[in-house]
Structure formats: structure tokens, C-alpha cells
Scaffold this active site. Sequence first.
Site, PDB file in Angstrom:
ATOM      1  N   LYS A 280      -3.249   6.244  -3.615  1.00  0.00           N
ATOM      2  CA  LYS A 280      -4.432   7.400  -3.826  1.00  0.00           C
ATOM      3  C   LYS A 280      -4.816   7.857  -4.539  1.00  0.00           C
ATOM      4  O   LYS A 280      -3.503   8.759  -4.547  1.00  0.00           O
ATOM      5  CB  LYS A 280      -4.356   7.135  -2.296  1.00  0.00           C
ATOM      6  CG  LYS A 280      -4.674   5.791  -1.719  1.00  0.00           C
ATOM      7  CD  LYS A 280      -4.534   5.712   0.080  1.00  0.00           C
ATOM      8  CE  LYS A 280      -4.392   5.264   0.857  1.00  0.00           C
ATOM      9  NZ  LYS A 280      -2.897   4.350   0.651  1.00  0.00           N
TER      10      LYS A 280
ATOM     11  N   ASP B 222       0.657  -1.528  -0.002  1.00  0.00           N
ATOM     12  CA  ASP B 222      -0.035  -0.139  -0.199  1.00  0.00           C
ATOM     13  C   ASP B 222       1.160   1.285  -0.371  1.00  0.00           C
ATOM     14  O   ASP B 222       1.211   1.425   0.639  1.00  0.00           O
ATOM     15  CB  ASP B 222      -0.453   0.018   1.409  1.00  0.00           C
ATOM     16  CG  ASP B 222      -1.726   0.842   0.962  1.00  0.00           C
ATOM     17  OD1 ASP B 222      -2.870   1.093   0.941  1.00  0.00           O
ATOM     18  OD2 ASP B 222      -1.231   2.375   1.686  1.00  0.00           O
TER      19      ASP B 222
ATOM     20  N   TYR C 210       2.181  10.163  -0.288  1.00  0.00           N
ATOM     21  CA  TYR C 210       3.749   9.429   0.595  1.00  0.00           C
ATOM     22  C   TYR C 210       4.854  10.051  -0.187  1.00  0.00           C
ATOM     23  O   TYR C 210       5.935   9.683   0.668  1.00  0.00           O
ATOM     24  CB  TYR C 210       3.338   7.636   0.876  1.00  0.00           C
ATOM     25  CG  TYR C 210       2.300   7.638   1.102  1.00  0.00           C
ATOM     26  CD1 TYR C 210       1.475   8.251   2.245  1.00  0.00           C
ATOM     27  CD2 TYR C 210       2.070   6.329   1.452  1.00  0.00           C
ATOM     28  CE1 TYR C 210       0.246   8.515   3.087  1.00  0.00           C
ATOM     29  CE2 TYR C 210       0.510   5.426   1.948  1.00  0.00           C
ATOM     30  CZ  TYR C 210      -0.493   6.545   2.683  1.00  0.00           C
ATOM     31  OH  TYR C 210      -0.684   5.672   3.419  1.00  0.00           O
TER      32      TYR C 210
ATOM     33  N   HIS D 249      -8.529   9.045  -1.400  1.00  0.00           N
ATOM     34  CA  HIS D 249      -7.619   9.766  -0.085  1.00  0.00           C
ATOM     35  C   HIS D 249      -8.594   9.905   0.874  1.00  0.00           C
ATOM     36  O   HIS D 249      -8.605   9.124   1.990  1.00  0.00           O
ATOM     37  CB  HIS D 249      -6.393  10.382   0.166  1.00  0.00           C
ATOM     38  CG  HIS D 249      -5.024  10.029   0.478  1.00  0.00           C
ATOM     39  ND1 HIS D 249      -3.973   9.458   0.031  1.00  0.00           N
ATOM     40  CD2 HIS D 249      -5.244   8.929   1.596  1.00  0.00           C
ATOM     41  CE1 HIS D 249      -3.467   9.058   1.332  1.00  0.00           C
ATOM     42  NE2 HIS D 249      -3.647   9.020   2.254  1.00  0.00           N
TER      43      HIS D 249
END
Length: 312
Positions: free
Chosen positions: A79, A45, A50, A112
Site C-alpha cells: 500500500k 498483505d 508497516y 492506504h
Amino acid sequence: MVLPTVTFSNGHKMPMFGLGTYLSQPGEVEEAVKYAIDTGYRHIDTASFYGNEKEVGIAIREKIKEGVITRDDVFVTTKLWSNAHKESQVVPTCKKSLDNLGLEFIDLYLIHWPFAFKEGEELLPRDASGKLQLSDTDYIDTWKGMEECKRLGLARSIGISNFNSEQITRILTAATIKPVNNQIEMSLNVNQEPLIEFCKKHDITVTGYSPLGRPGNRYGVKNSWDHATIQSLSKKYSKTPAQIACRYVFQMGAAPIPKSITKERIKENFNIFDFALTDEEIKSIQSISTGERVAEMKEAKESIHYPFNIPY
């Protein structure tokens, strides 16, 4: 070991355990993903927010090249961030994630958060006073873009993250392609049983992020590992509190995706399929739930689409 899987409403399968990569630093996440795959993880994931999609992709492609896995063996989630919620932005943003990952398709592409930020390159756009700049873009419009990602074959499956029951109902009413998964915070502290049951009724699977309560989080939220109930279970099953937490999330019907960059912990977290908690033990864990989240996004509270203003 063959990982248990869950079948989406569209027929695709998702492994019921994965590696989370939020806050995994550059230079660390690539090795973590490689080791996780060697250990037996088949669900990775990540997210555009990120900032590590490239390293995650390098690690996956390296393991494919080595013959450890094929592309179809590994399930990859990423996401769409809140600065790209306009319908016209979704497909280009998804393609950017694919470029970062170096993959031909994403297994699961998620919105998200239900709320939107000011559109642009800034991930957390702020005004001169430092206040987060929100957008009034409706996630229903965003979902239309997500459906186009599915139609174009950029994503095999599409879903949502951090959506509450009312928001899911709106999506289901408007959707031509229904979401197959809702990724939500779930831990010893955050009992999501009502939302999991709601999702189950609508044939939506659940992924549980931060199942370990994000140890050392900057919000001062304790992860309940020291609670007598957890310590007792840890002793009974000869498992760590982290393993008890992941097993709890799994038995609640969600796929836990604990984050770690430490080899020993990556291996330890994965070792939860040789024991099972009783119904009474599940209830005892639920009874110590504090409701304290490590992912509240309080700065977005003014958005009409902020998800945590209702119980679930």
C-alpha cells in the site's frame, strides 16, 4: 487444499484468505510468512507503513527458490502511505516498495487511506506541538499516479483502502482505470454489510483487515470472542472464536487477512473452509456488532477526506 478465489473486474484473481502483517515485528514476520506459505496461504498483505516489506519479500523469494511456490502462485498486496499522495510521488514510491520486496510486480497496490499527510520522509509528520500535519492533496490526484503504476506494469491491479461510499463514487467518476478492491476493517464488531453491498454493485471486491479485532489492542476495544453467541457457535462447530470470526468475514463476502506470527495460530486461522455458518447465525453475529473500530486514525479527523464521518 485449493483456496477459493475472487475474480477482479480486470480478470486477475485474488485468494479469498491471506496473512496480515501489520505490527509483525522485524525478525518475526519473515518466519511467519514462510510458515504461512508452507501451510497453504497464497495471499500476503503488507504496506510501506508497516516497515516490513523487505522481510516479507525475503520470505516469498525464499519459498520461490525452494520450489514451494512460483511467483504466480502467491498474491502480494502492499500500500501507498499518506505521506506520498501527490501524483508525482506515487510511481517512485511504488518502485521503492518493489525494491523492498525484491519483486518485479505487485499483485495489488492500494491507497492506504483517502487522506494525505505532509509530504516527505516522515511517516507521521508532526509540528512542534506534536500535532499530525495534514496535506490537502486530493486522492483523485493520487489515483492518477496509481493508474500510471498499472500502466507501467508495476502493479497488476490497483485499489483503495478505508474509502467510504462517497469517496468511491468520486474515484469511479474520475478514473480511467477503476479500483478492483477496497480493503476495510471488518470483524465481529464492525459490520460492513452496507459498504460491501455498495462495492459489489460497482464490481469492487473487498478485503477484510483485522478480522480478529486485533486482540490486546491499545484502544481497549473488546473483540467479542467472549460473547455468548460466539461461544455457542464455537462449541457447535468445534472451532475457536478466531475461526468463527474469520469464517463470518469470509461469508460476508470479504477476504479475511488475519495477522499472526505464531505458527499454531497461523495454521488455526487458515482452517475455516470445512464448515459454514447458516444465514440465521450470520444475522445473530451481525446483531452483536458494536461498531467499535481498532483502526480509526482519529488524528486525521480534521482532514476533509476523513472516511468515517458517514455511516459507510
